[in-house]
Design an enzyme around this catalytic site. Structure first.
Site, short mmCIF file in Angstrom:
data_model
loop_
_atom_site.label_atom_id
_atom_site.label_comp_id
_atom_site.label_asym_id
_atom_site.label_seq_id
_atom_site.Cartn_x
_atom_site.Cartn_y
_atom_site.Cartn_z
N SER A 237 0.79 -1.09 -0.04
CA SER A 237 0.12 -0.12 -0.06
C SER A 237 0.94 1.16 0.15
CB SER A 237 -0.93 -0.10 1.11
OG SER A 237 -0.20 0.30 2.48
N LYS A 238 0.20 2.49 -0.32
CA LYS A 238 1.01 3.75 -0.02
C LYS A 238 1.91 3.80 1.01
CE LYS A 238 -0.30 6.16 -3.55
NZ LYS A 238 1.08 6.32 -4.10
N ARG A 239 1.70 3.19 2.13
CA ARG A 239 2.69 3.15 3.02
C ARG A 239 4.08 2.74 2.79
NH1 ARG A 239 2.12 -0.46 6.83
NH2 ARG A 239 0.56 -1.70 5.45
#
Ligand code: GLU
Length: 463
Positions: A237-239
């Protein structure tokens, strides 16, 4: 066997993310390997979440990777066809109208949950023989017993108890067909023979198979590829950093490196790591698709990218560097000059962004060159200026500004004055590049040319 047809069916609600891109690559490779057709179907039926910009971004991402399609379809333009198939199912008694409101169905589910049963619609309208009417939906008359089985191309044999499946809605009360129905109708009418998609769809597959069966159709072969994970083994994910393919383009990854990297993420061919596009097509089969999740490893992507940068045509690299240089304030179209610098940086750059940052000092106007403060205070001193001045004169006097000539001036000066090369190397480097790291001195000077080399030495002497 008839010709193989595969497809990629993205929902255009955002950029093309790496997971989607990998599914697209696998489907494309499967078609190419088998001289089949590859269909791109934009699943834009969710009018709220789908945007033309997202569709364009997905097409751009696929184009960047070099994935070409034989046919492009938009699901939203096929509603009439979807409804025709729903009507067929109603006519044959495989589907029925249901008047239960969403609240009633929620209550059924709740009750089932309380009684320790699997929460689902209880089939109360199955035999009511209702017709169309305000607020009514169409449901599939699904089998109540037995199981739905299929051979997954990646996960092997899958069996799903029919009891666990609802009489699923095929047409909503607003008249719109549901996702599972639309996918079945589209895959069937487009002649799709093989569906490769993300593992997140694994629960949809038995439901879709039930629709095929109700329509008396043979389902395609299905394969579900595992999710891509971040380094912490959680879903990517973006994280974890960039997740959209276009961000990697902006970061200076070459498309062939990305294609190679994403294909290897869940597919293998012995221990080979580097594959040309032709080799990927030649070797790709679903037999070597892994069934466990793969971890996205930026270090490995960069390693692969470095290999491709080394091999690439310097003129192509120069073209790709133009926008990256513009971002660094260097507006130039002189690809020839840049291409001449590329071989110096190709063996030491992991990304094009890194390369642009490395070679920008060559291209910047002499009066705009930014000097690193630390480098200047340490190396441009009264003592080193004496050397810089003398070397400047030696270079200026060279009949030919060549590798031998430059080396002669530098080495000659060091020898005559009984200096260590170190005493002049960093002062000269900082003077002509503004920084303490660069390729070798004569390479750098040749890259700059005589005029710029002298101008920069002069500038350093005024500091
Ligand atoms: N549109 C779906 C998605 O983007 C894919 C549907 C499918 O592959 O069957 O997740």
């Amino acid at each position: 066997m008839s010709r193989m047809v595969t497809r990629f069916a993205p929902s255009p609600t955002g950029f093309l993310h790496v997971g989607g891109a990998r599914t697209a690559i696998f489907s494309w490779l499967l078609a190419k390997h088998n001289q089949g057709r590859f269909v791109l179907r934009v699943e834009d039926t969710d009018r709220q979440r789908s945007t033309p910009e997202a569709t364009q971004a997905i097409l751009d991402g696929l184009n960047w990777l070099g994935l070409d399609w034989d046919e492009l379809e938009y699901q939203s333009q096929r509603t009439e066809l979807h409804n025709q198939y729903i009507d067929k199912l109603l006519e044959s008694g495989q589907a029925y109208w249901c008047e239960c409101s969403p609240e009633t169905v929620d209550a059924m589910r709740e009750k089932a949950r309380e009684e320790g049963r699997k929460p689902k619609y209880d089939g109360s309208c199955r035999d009511k023989n209702l017709g169309p009417g305000e607020g009514r939906v169409v449901r599939l008359k699904a089998p109540l017993t037995g199981s739905t089985d299929y051979m997954d191309m990646v996960k092997g044999h899958i069996s799903w108890p029919n009891q666990e499946m609802d009489d699923m809605i095929l047409r909503r009360s607003d008249g719109s067909p549901t996702y599972n129905l639309a996918v079945v109708v589209d895959d069937h009418t487009m002649g799709i023979t093989h569906v490769l998609r993300g593992e997140d769809h694994v629960a949809n597959t038995p439901r879709q198979i039930l629709i095929y069966q109700a329509l008396g159709l043979t389902p395609p072969a299905f394969g579900h590829v595992p999710m891509i994970l971040g380094p912490d083994k959680k879903k990517l994910s973006k994280r974890h950093g960039a997740t959209s393919v276009i961000e990697y383009e902006k970061d200076g990854i070459l498309p062939e490196a990305m294609l190679n990297y994403l294909t290897r993420l869940g597919w293998s061919h012995g221990d080979q790591e580097i594959f040309s596009r032709e080799e990927l097509i030649e070797f790709f089969t679903t037999d070597n698709l892994g069934s466990s999740a793969a971890v996205f490893d930026t270090t490995k992507l960069h390693w692969l990218n470095a290999q491709y940068i080394k091999e690439a045509d310097p003129r192509r690299i120069a073209e790709l560097l133009l926008p990256l240089l513009a971002e660094r304030g260097i507006e130039t179209n002189d690809t020839e000059a840049i291409a001449a610098l590329v071989p110096m940086y190709a063996p030491r750059s992991k990304t094009l962004v890194e390369m642009a940052a490395g070679l920008d000092f060559f291209l910047v106007d002499d009066d705009k060159l930014v000097y690193e403060e630390k480098g200047v205070s340490k190396f441009i001193t009264d003592e080193s200026k004496v050397h810089i001045r003398a070397i400047r004169e030696g270079l200026d006097a060279l009949p030919e500004f060549s590798e031998e000539g430059i080396d002669k001036v530098l080495n000659g000066y060091v020898e005559t004055n009984e200096l260590k090369f170190k005493a002049i190397a960093q002062p000269i480097r900082v003077a002509i590049t503004g920084r303490t790291q660069s390729p070798g001195l004569h390479e750098t000077m040749l890259g700059l040319g005589k005029e710029k080399t002298l101008a920069r030495l002069d500038r350093a002497l005024t500091m």
